[in-house]
Design a protein around this motif. Sequence first.
Motif, PDB file in Angstrom:
ATOM      1  N   ASP A 274      -3.892  -3.893  -5.869  1.00 11.00           N
ATOM      2  CA  ASP A 274      -4.245  -4.904  -5.075  1.00 11.00           C
ATOM      3  C   ASP A 274      -3.564  -6.353  -5.480  1.00 11.00           C
ATOM      4  O   ASP A 274      -3.728  -6.608  -6.664  1.00 11.00           O
ATOM      5  CB  ASP A 274      -5.745  -5.010  -5.054  1.00 11.00           C
TER       6      ASP A 274
ATOM      7  N   SER B 207      -4.712  -9.440  -4.937  1.00 11.07           N
ATOM      8  CA  SER B 207      -5.490 -10.606  -4.948  1.00 11.07           C
ATOM      9  C   SER B 207      -5.616 -11.035  -6.471  1.00 11.07           C
ATOM     10  O   SER B 207      -5.117 -10.516  -7.205  1.00 11.07           O
ATOM     11  CB  SER B 207      -6.791 -10.285  -4.437  1.00 11.07           C
TER      12      SER B 207
ATOM     13  N   ASP C 167      -8.604  -1.331  -6.237  1.00 16.21           N
ATOM     14  CA  ASP C 167      -7.132  -0.642  -6.465  1.00 16.21           C
ATOM     15  C   ASP C 167      -6.471  -1.594  -7.480  1.00 16.21           C
ATOM     16  O   ASP C 167      -6.201  -2.811  -7.077  1.00 16.21           O
ATOM     17  CB  ASP C 167      -6.560  -0.847  -4.920  1.00 16.21           C
TER      18      ASP C 167
ATOM     19  N   GLU D  54       0.679  -1.256   0.084  1.00 12.52           N
ATOM     20  CA  GLU D  54      -0.084   0.094   0.049  1.00 12.52           C
ATOM     21  C   GLU D  54       1.004   1.241  -0.100  1.00 12.52           C
ATOM     22  O   GLU D  54       0.600   2.144  -0.601  1.00 12.52           O
ATOM     23  CB  GLU D  54      -1.103  -0.021   1.233  1.00 12.52           C
TER      24      GLU D  54
END
Length: 254
Positions: free
Chosen positions: A109, A111, A106, A2
């Motif tokens: 991210d 994932s 985002d 982040e």
Amino acid sequence: METQAIENNLTDQQFWANYWDSKTDILHEIGPHYVFFDVFRKIIAKHSIKNSIELGGFPGYFSLFLTKYLNKQATLLDFFIHPKIINELEVFNNVPKDSIRFIQGDLFDESEREKYDLVFSCGLIEHFQNTKDVVRRHVDFLSNDGILLLTLPNFTGVNGWFQRKFDRENYDKHNISSMDPMLLTRIFEDLGFEVEHCGYYGKFSIWLENRQQQNMAVKMLFRTVWLAGKMITKLLNFESRIFSPYIVIWGKKK
């Protein structure tokens, strides 16, 4: 991760909220010859494209174009999403409501990502310091035989001079070094892509986000340069770093 994303990003969510709040013409017609229409048509004519994702493209003008004119399943991902505006844009353009699937999320991210045949962004990568890293984030969404398409403004010619001179705040929100076809080609190749096209796009155009706030002298200069540029590029019918307003690159994984 982040922290890295924040440091890499030249804008933030508030910037984009203010940007869209300042717009008075969000709802407008997306015609069959909308910006980059020929690029999308060329890619889709050559490759098997069933679905697409537009990264950082709120309110989804290009996704709407793909849905309305090319009958493709379109998804929009942005970290600033206003669903009501997207739905109003669909209705305004006679497209069934909720035709565009949207995700507020985002890009950074980590994932697992859903995969798409066409992954594209129009005016996104130049808002980040690390150009290669943000391009790599696009690849995470790409299917094995998919196409990656990037477009970005060209601020290294006449249009850039206007931005730098009369809207420095907006100019500084852009990574000018990313606006280099040779750099973009190297990044694509480093990421394992075969570049199908890379170059400047468009004959001549200039713009200022704050044009209405400029004094009369600047508005007159803007108009004079606009007309002169249009006349010159009508005679010299080619795209170039000095006059073309955009850069476009697309390719396929080797």
